[in-house]
Design a protein around this motif. Structure first.
Motif, PDB file in Angstrom:
ATOM      1  N   MET A   1       0.842  -1.192   0.000  1.00  0.00           N
ATOM      2  CA  MET A   1       0.000   0.000   0.000  1.00  0.00           C
ATOM      3  C   MET A   1       0.875   1.239   0.000  1.00  0.00           C
ATOM      4  O   MET A   1       1.896   1.285   0.675  1.00  0.00           O
ATOM      5  CB  MET A   1      -0.902   0.004   1.242  1.00  0.00           C
ATOM      6  CG  MET A   1      -1.725   1.288   1.381  1.00  0.00           C
ATOM      7  SD  MET A   1      -2.764   1.282   2.838  1.00  0.00           S
ATOM      8  CE  MET A   1      -3.965   0.081   2.393  1.00  0.00           C
ATOM      9  N   ASN A   2       0.473   2.247  -0.740  1.00  0.00           N
ATOM     10  CA  ASN A   2       1.215   3.489  -0.782  1.00  0.00           C
ATOM     11  C   ASN A   2       0.538   4.530   0.086  1.00  0.00           C
ATOM     12  O   ASN A   2      -0.682   4.647   0.112  1.00  0.00           O
ATOM     13  CB  ASN A   2       1.292   4.006  -2.221  1.00  0.00           C
ATOM     14  CG  ASN A   2       2.004   3.035  -3.127  1.00  0.00           C
ATOM     15  OD1 ASN A   2       3.005   2.453  -2.733  1.00  0.00           O
ATOM     16  ND2 ASN A   2       1.485   2.841  -4.336  1.00  0.00           N
ATOM     17  N   ILE A 112      -8.936   6.729 -11.192  1.00  0.00           N
ATOM     18  CA  ILE A 112      -8.473   5.506 -11.851  1.00  0.00           C
ATOM     19  C   ILE A 112      -9.233   5.421 -13.156  1.00  0.00           C
ATOM     20  O   ILE A 112     -10.430   5.097 -13.172  1.00  0.00           O
ATOM     21  CB  ILE A 112      -8.727   4.255 -10.994  1.00  0.00           C
ATOM     22  CG1 ILE A 112      -8.258   4.449  -9.550  1.00  0.00           C
ATOM     23  CG2 ILE A 112      -8.034   3.037 -11.609  1.00  0.00           C
ATOM     24  CD1 ILE A 112      -8.626   3.303  -8.628  1.00  0.00           C
ATOM     25  N   SER A 155      -8.578  -8.661 -10.406  1.00  0.00           N
ATOM     26  CA  SER A 155      -7.428  -8.005  -9.775  1.00  0.00           C
ATOM     27  C   SER A 155      -7.202  -6.637 -10.391  1.00  0.00           C
ATOM     28  O   SER A 155      -7.484  -6.413 -11.570  1.00  0.00           O
ATOM     29  CB  SER A 155      -6.162  -8.856  -9.952  1.00  0.00           C
ATOM     30  OG  SER A 155      -6.307 -10.125  -9.355  1.00  0.00           O
ATOM     31  N   GLY A 156      -6.695  -5.739  -9.574  1.00  0.00           N
ATOM     32  CA  GLY A 156      -6.436  -4.395 -10.066  1.00  0.00           C
ATOM     33  C   GLY A 156      -5.976  -3.480  -8.966  1.00  0.00           C
ATOM     34  O   GLY A 156      -5.209  -3.876  -8.078  1.00  0.00           O
ATOM     35  N   THR A 157      -6.459  -2.253  -8.993  1.00  0.00           N
ATOM     36  CA  THR A 157      -5.983  -1.193  -8.109  1.00  0.00           C
ATOM     37  C   THR A 157      -7.130  -0.539  -7.363  1.00  0.00           C
ATOM     38  O   THR A 157      -8.224  -0.392  -7.902  1.00  0.00           O
ATOM     39  CB  THR A 157      -5.247  -0.115  -8.933  1.00  0.00           C
ATOM     40  OG1 THR A 157      -4.171  -0.717  -9.647  1.00  0.00           O
ATOM     41  CG2 THR A 157      -4.703   0.985  -8.043  1.00  0.00           C
ATOM     42  N   GLU A 159      -7.761   3.064  -4.888  1.00  0.00           N
ATOM     43  CA  GLU A 159      -7.209   4.327  -4.411  1.00  0.00           C
ATOM     44  C   GLU A 159      -8.260   5.007  -3.538  1.00  0.00           C
ATOM     45  O   GLU A 159      -9.463   4.820  -3.745  1.00  0.00           O
ATOM     46  CB  GLU A 159      -6.847   5.261  -5.571  1.00  0.00           C
ATOM     47  CG  GLU A 159      -5.738   4.764  -6.476  1.00  0.00           C
ATOM     48  CD  GLU A 159      -5.383   5.762  -7.567  1.00  0.00           C
ATOM     49  OE1 GLU A 159      -5.866   6.915  -7.501  1.00  0.00           O
ATOM     50  OE2 GLU A 159      -4.630   5.387  -8.487  1.00  0.00           O
ATOM     51  N   SER A 182      -3.195   3.986  -1.784  1.00  0.00           N
ATOM     52  CA  SER A 182      -3.486   3.151  -2.953  1.00  0.00           C
ATOM     53  C   SER A 182      -2.783   1.814  -2.801  1.00  0.00           C
ATOM     54  O   SER A 182      -1.866   1.658  -1.988  1.00  0.00           O
ATOM     55  CB  SER A 182      -3.019   3.838  -4.238  1.00  0.00           C
ATOM     56  OG  SER A 182      -1.611   4.020  -4.226  1.00  0.00           O
ATOM     57  N   GLY A 183      -3.218   0.844  -3.601  1.00  0.00           N
ATOM     58  CA  GLY A 183      -2.602  -0.469  -3.527  1.00  0.00           C
ATOM     59  C   GLY A 183      -3.282  -1.449  -4.455  1.00  0.00           C
ATOM     60  O   GLY A 183      -4.253  -1.119  -5.148  1.00  0.00           O
ATOM     61  N   ASP A 184      -2.768  -2.664  -4.475  1.00  0.00           N
ATOM     62  CA  ASP A 184      -3.361  -3.742  -5.265  1.00  0.00           C
ATOM     63  C   ASP A 184      -4.516  -4.377  -4.498  1.00  0.00           C
ATOM     64  O   ASP A 184      -4.497  -4.443  -3.270  1.00  0.00           O
ATOM     65  CB  ASP A 184      -2.316  -4.805  -5.577  1.00  0.00           C
ATOM     66  CG  ASP A 184      -1.166  -4.267  -6.406  1.00  0.00           C
ATOM     67  OD1 ASP A 184      -1.397  -3.341  -7.213  1.00  0.00           O
ATOM     68  OD2 ASP A 184      -0.029  -4.754  -6.241  1.00  0.00           O
ATOM     69  N   PHE A 253     -12.166   1.546  -7.006  1.00  0.00           N
ATOM     70  CA  PHE A 253     -11.303   0.484  -7.525  1.00  0.00           C
ATOM     71  C   PHE A 253     -11.652   0.200  -8.978  1.00  0.00           C
ATOM     72  O   PHE A 253     -12.773   0.483  -9.447  1.00  0.00           O
ATOM     73  CB  PHE A 253     -11.415  -0.792  -6.681  1.00  0.00           C
ATOM     74  CG  PHE A 253     -12.792  -1.380  -6.580  1.00  0.00           C
ATOM     75  CD1 PHE A 253     -13.340  -2.154  -7.607  1.00  0.00           C
ATOM     76  CD2 PHE A 253     -13.563  -1.177  -5.436  1.00  0.00           C
ATOM     77  CE1 PHE A 253     -14.609  -2.707  -7.511  1.00  0.00           C
ATOM     78  CE2 PHE A 253     -14.837  -1.724  -5.325  1.00  0.00           C
ATOM     79  CZ  PHE A 253     -15.360  -2.487  -6.365  1.00  0.00           C
ATOM     80  N   VAL A 255     -10.898  -3.160 -11.443  1.00  0.00           N
ATOM     81  CA  VAL A 255     -10.331  -4.512 -11.472  1.00  0.00           C
ATOM     82  C   VAL A 255     -10.792  -5.245 -12.733  1.00  0.00           C
ATOM     83  O   VAL A 255     -11.879  -4.989 -13.254  1.00  0.00           O
ATOM     84  CB  VAL A 255     -10.736  -5.321 -10.223  1.00  0.00           C
ATOM     85  CG1 VAL A 255     -10.086  -4.741  -8.977  1.00  0.00           C
ATOM     86  CG2 VAL A 255     -12.255  -5.374 -10.053  1.00  0.00           C
TER      87      VAL A 255
END
Length: 260
Positions: A1-2, A112, A155-157, A159, A182-184, A253, A255
């Motif tokens: 995670m950012n 996104i 799967s994706g992102t 934020e 943010s993160g996967d 998100f 995905v």
């Protein structure tokens, strides 16, 4: 995670409340004399003092609430916690087709977007009522038909922006501290049960869908929120927001199915 800390947002005029001046103390029931004036003076001083340490401010807020419970003091100003709670919120918005958000016009946030489709989110001033966190799906975002049965991993992102650390400054404005995260993320779509569920770090997604329409709930850092979006065989796009008395957040998100 950012994690990315940003400057404060807010400094927005809060809903006005007025403390009776000391010269009017005699007109307040059960507060005549020096004792009543002293209580109101202390209440005014505490409400306007925001440079206190967190521990002292918590004791001050408790003291304010106790004072408000005394007979005759109920008409005096609400405590700082109530002011903050009434002036911080979150909600869904409808962005423009280009991903612009009208309110808040500026602040901390992001998007996104792939091929002009996706989700936008932001936190900032909601003048004159306070600070707001918002999120929304960009109009024109489309998804394909969903499968009749089976399941798939998407799967994706994700934020989001959260705002916390609220206080009332010397100018009687509600101020908060935003952080971008943010993160996967991986979500499981069950097409028999029509659910989309998963989690990533402090974010939990609990969605359900009818046709391509996605709805449900999220939870971030233990704070419940609301989810809406779209899901198809090609992708799922979601927007969410949530709030409690200490924190507001909004995000989304994007995905896509993971190849078998």
């Amino acid at each position: 995670m950012n994690y990315k800390s940003l400057s404060t947002v807010g400094a927005v005029p809060k809903r006005k409340f007025k403390i009776k001046p000391l010269k009017d103390v005699a007109r307040l029931p059960y507060t005549t004399g020096n004792r009543g004036g002293s209580l109101i003076h202390r209440l005014s001083h505490i409400c306007r003092t925001v440079s206190l340490s967190k521990q002292y401010r918590e004791r001050s807020i408790m003291r304010i609430c106790l004072i408000l419970a005394l007979p005759g003091i109920l008409s005096v100003a609400a405590c700082e916690e109530s002011v903050i709670d009434q002036n911080t919120t979150s909600r869904f918005v409808t962005p423009s087709s280009s991903g612009e958000i009208d309110v808040p016009a500026t602040g901390a946030g992001g998007s996104i977007i792939f091929g002009g489709e996706g989700v936008v989110y932001r936190a900032g001033a909601d003048s004159p009522t306070g600070i707001v966190a918002v999120a929304g799906i960009i109009p024109g975002t489309t998804v394909s038909a969903i499968p009749d049965s089976g399941s798939s991993i998407y799967s994706g992102t994700f934020e989001l922006v959260k705002v916390d650390g609220f206080f009332v400054n010397d100018n009687q404005n509600v101020v908060g501290f935003p952080t971008l995260r943010s993160g996967d993320i991986s979500l499981t779509a069950d097409f028999d049960d029509q659910t989309l569920k998963g989690r990533a770090d402090d974010l939990t997604v609990d969605g359900s869908f009818t046709g391509n329409t996605l709805a449900g709930s999220v939870e971030y850092e233990g704070i419940s929120g609301t989810l809406r979006g779209l899901i198809g065989a090609d992708k799922a796009v979601g927007a969410f927001h949530g709030n409690d008395s200490d924190e507001i957040y909004a995000g989304g998100f994007y995905v896509t199915p993971t190849p078998d």
